[in-house]
Design a protein around this motif. Structure first.
Motif, PDB file in Angstrom:
ATOM      1  N   GLY A  82       0.811  -1.210   0.000  1.00 56.88           N
ATOM      2  CA  GLY A  82       0.000   0.000   0.000  1.00 56.88           C
ATOM      3  C   GLY A  82       0.846   1.262   0.000  1.00 56.88           C
ATOM      4  N   ILE A  83       1.923   1.269   0.794  1.00 55.58           N
ATOM      5  CA  ILE A  83       2.806   2.446   0.846  1.00 55.58           C
ATOM      6  C   ILE A  83       3.481   2.660  -0.513  1.00 55.58           C
ATOM      7  N   LEU A  84       3.938   1.565  -1.133  1.00 52.97           N
ATOM      8  CA  LEU A  84       4.569   1.670  -2.453  1.00 52.97           C
ATOM      9  C   LEU A  84       3.580   2.210  -3.483  1.00 52.97           C
ATOM     10  N   MET A  85       2.337   1.714  -3.449  1.00 49.58           N
ATOM     11  CA  MET A  85       1.327   2.189  -4.390  1.00 49.58           C
ATOM     12  C   MET A  85       1.025   3.670  -4.173  1.00 49.58           C
ATOM     13  N   LEU A  86       0.937   4.106  -2.911  1.00 48.38           N
ATOM     14  CA  LEU A  86       0.658   5.510  -2.621  1.00 48.38           C
ATOM     15  C   LEU A  86       1.795   6.404  -3.098  1.00 48.38           C
ATOM     16  N   ALA A  87       3.036   5.982  -2.852  1.00 46.48           N
ATOM     17  CA  ALA A  87       4.180   6.769  -3.317  1.00 46.48           C
ATOM     18  C   ALA A  87       4.174   6.869  -4.841  1.00 46.48           C
ATOM     19  N   GLY A  88       3.886   5.747  -5.501  1.00 40.46           N
ATOM     20  CA  GLY A  88       3.845   5.756  -6.959  1.00 40.46           C
ATOM     21  C   GLY A  88       2.748   6.654  -7.496  1.00 40.46           C
ATOM     22  N   ALA A  89       1.603   6.666  -6.810  1.00 41.48           N
ATOM     23  CA  ALA A  89       0.479   7.480  -7.271  1.00 41.48           C
ATOM     24  C   ALA A  89       0.724   8.969  -7.047  1.00 41.48           C
ATOM     25  N   LEU A  90       1.374   9.319  -5.951  1.00 38.08           N
ATOM     26  CA  LEU A  90       1.567  10.723  -5.617  1.00 38.08           C
ATOM     27  C   LEU A  90       2.729  11.373  -6.363  1.00 38.08           C
ATOM     28  N   TRP A  91       3.803  10.614  -6.590  1.00 35.84           N
ATOM     29  CA  TRP A  91       5.035  11.229  -7.096  1.00 35.84           C
ATOM     30  C   TRP A  91       5.497  10.712  -8.457  1.00 35.84           C
ATOM     31  N   TRP A  92       5.069   9.529  -8.846  1.00 35.55           N
ATOM     32  CA  TRP A  92       5.624   8.950 -10.082  1.00 35.55           C
ATOM     33  C   TRP A  92       4.566   8.683 -11.149  1.00 35.55           C
ATOM     34  N   GLY A  93       3.333   9.075 -10.901  1.00 39.13           N
ATOM     35  CA  GLY A  93       2.299   8.846 -11.893  1.00 39.13           C
ATOM     36  C   GLY A  93       1.869   7.398 -12.029  1.00 39.13           C
ATOM     37  N   THR A  94       2.045   6.618 -10.984  1.00 39.87           N
ATOM     38  CA  THR A  94       1.666   5.194 -10.954  1.00 39.87           C
ATOM     39  C   THR A  94       2.224   4.435 -12.159  1.00 39.87           C
TER      40      THR A  94
END
Length: 422
Positions: free
Chosen positions: A302-314
């Motif tokens: 979940g943390i990895l997905m949130l980081a990807g969604a917020l900063w890397w465009g998933t």
């Protein structure tokens, strides 16, 4: 010479025949078969009935509602009347309702038929699980339930593919005729394979008073409630994944439907392997420890997905890695949490299974539409749901289901079997 019936001896010996395990796996496949096979047909159902997509979506919601209510009623009823005949009745109801879906003249009729289909399927599912709880104990209970989940994980892999093939070759009604044929086969298995695992001497007297007493008993057990929270909170992320993964992987990352189906199948395979590994670890590694590992994996995903969604465009690799880790975590958490919940209240296996099933499937019905509220171009809601589900599951394990320890003393397990699994 003893005249004890074979089914009673089996229950006493604590053995679970392979044919019975296979039958329970078949019974538990009803949910993915009846949902994943049907979902590809949504546009055609909407077109034929001249109704909105949201109305067609409600046929999924009514199915989940039926599943939850069927488990709530079926478990306690089987505690009163025995397992085998109520199980047969549930499979018959599910089959008749499925025929009703195939013949449905309107979307309203379909909603009612889907509710009854879910009710019969949930009724059969919870009784099948109660049979396993009757016959297996300690590490064997954990092992068998994980085998059921592991092998049963094949159903969500093949269901959407099978549904798509049927839709391509014929029409959406043939999906329900296929499910009806499977319902007939389930009824035959219930008649000829499943034994009566609950002798008359172990049944409850029945009536609303006894049901209320059983419900109060299981819900008054703090550790039972904790393990229900463990398993049901994991369901939060699971059904958010089911509801949103297509949008994240296809709309946001450009995967084709075929590529998405392959990824979906691979993730289901990861859950299956994890559940089978859990079965091998039963009796060797404390089950609470296995659950904790799964919860840590789910939280990290979940943390990895949130980081990807917020900063890397998933990005695709982040989404695929997070989803795979989430499904592996499901294989370590769900069935183990349910097994430990059942072990806490062995006198009420039907009622405990019913409570667990009701909470899990109600969670499924609520989370699926909530997960899509953020639209189709962001993974932030999905990531947040993954994190919340993992944290709630951790709270259930570490706080609510914590071992009872007198001040200044080490935990004293109630018996050796509980010590091995808990």
């Amino acid at each position: 010479m003893s005249t004890t019936p074979t089914t009673t001896r089996a229950a006493t010996a604590g053995t679970v025949p392979a044919a019975l395990v296979a039958t329970v796996i078949f019974l538990t496949a009803v949910a993915p078969l009846a949902t994943d096979m049907y979902v590809p047909a949504f546009p055609r159902v909407s077109e034929e009935f001249g109704t909105s997509a949201s109305s067609v979506q409600l046929t999924l919601t009514t199915f989940f509602a039926g599943m939850g209510l069927g488990q709530l009623v079926g478990g306690p009823f089987s505690d009163q009347r025995g397992r085998r005949l109520p199980l047969v009745a549930g499979t018959i109801l599910m089959t008749i309702a499925t025929v009703g879906c195939a013949l449905a003249p309107s979307i309203g009729f379909m909603m009612v038929a889907r509710f009854l289909q879910g009710f019969g399927g949930g009724w059969a599912m919870v009784i099948g699980r109660a049979v396993i709880v009757d016959l297996a104990h300690g590490p064997q209970l954990v092992r068998v339930l994980n085998v059921v989940m592991g092998i049963g994980g094949v159903a969500p892999i093949i269901s959407p593919l099978l549904g798509a093939v049927i839709l391509q070759l014929t029409g959406w009604r043939m999906t329900f005729w296929t499910l009806a044929a499977l319902g007939v086969l389930m009824t035959l298995c219930a008649l000829f394979v499943v034994p009566e695992s609950l002798p008359p001497g172990k049944r409850h007297a029945g009536g609303l008073r006894e049901f209320g007493h059983a419900a109060r008993t299981v819900l008054a057990n703090r550790r039972f409630v904790g393990y229900v929270l463990v398993a049901s909170s994991a369901f939060i992320a699971l059904f958010a994944y089911v509801a949103t993964s297509a949008f994240i992987l296809q709309n946001m990352n450009g995967l084709s439907p075929v590529a998405y189906s392959i990824v979906f199948a691979a993730n289901a395979g990861g859950m299956t392997i994890a559940a089978l590994v859990s079965a091998r670890l039963a009796g060797r590694v404390p089950t609470r420890r296995v659950i904790l590992v799964g919860q840590a994996i789910a939280l990290a995903a979940g943390i990895l997905m949130l980081a990807g969604a917020l900063w890397w465009g998933t990005p695709l690799l982040v989404a695929m890695g997070s989803f795979f880790a989430l499904m592996v975590a499901q294989g370590l958490i769900n069935t183990n949490g349910g097994a430990l919940a059942s072990a806490e209240v062995p006198a009420h296996p039907g009622t405990s299974s019913a409570v667990l099933g009701l909470v899990q499937w109600t969670t499924a019905g609520i989370i699926a539409p909530i997960a899509g509220l953020g639209g189709t171009d962001t993974a932030v809601p999905m990531a947040a749901i993954m994190i919340v589900g993992a944290l709630l599951s951790l709270f259930g394990l570490l706080m609510v289901a914590r071992p009872s320890t007198p001040a200044g003393r080490s935990p004293a397990p109630r018996d050796s079997k509980q010590a091995e699994i808990g």
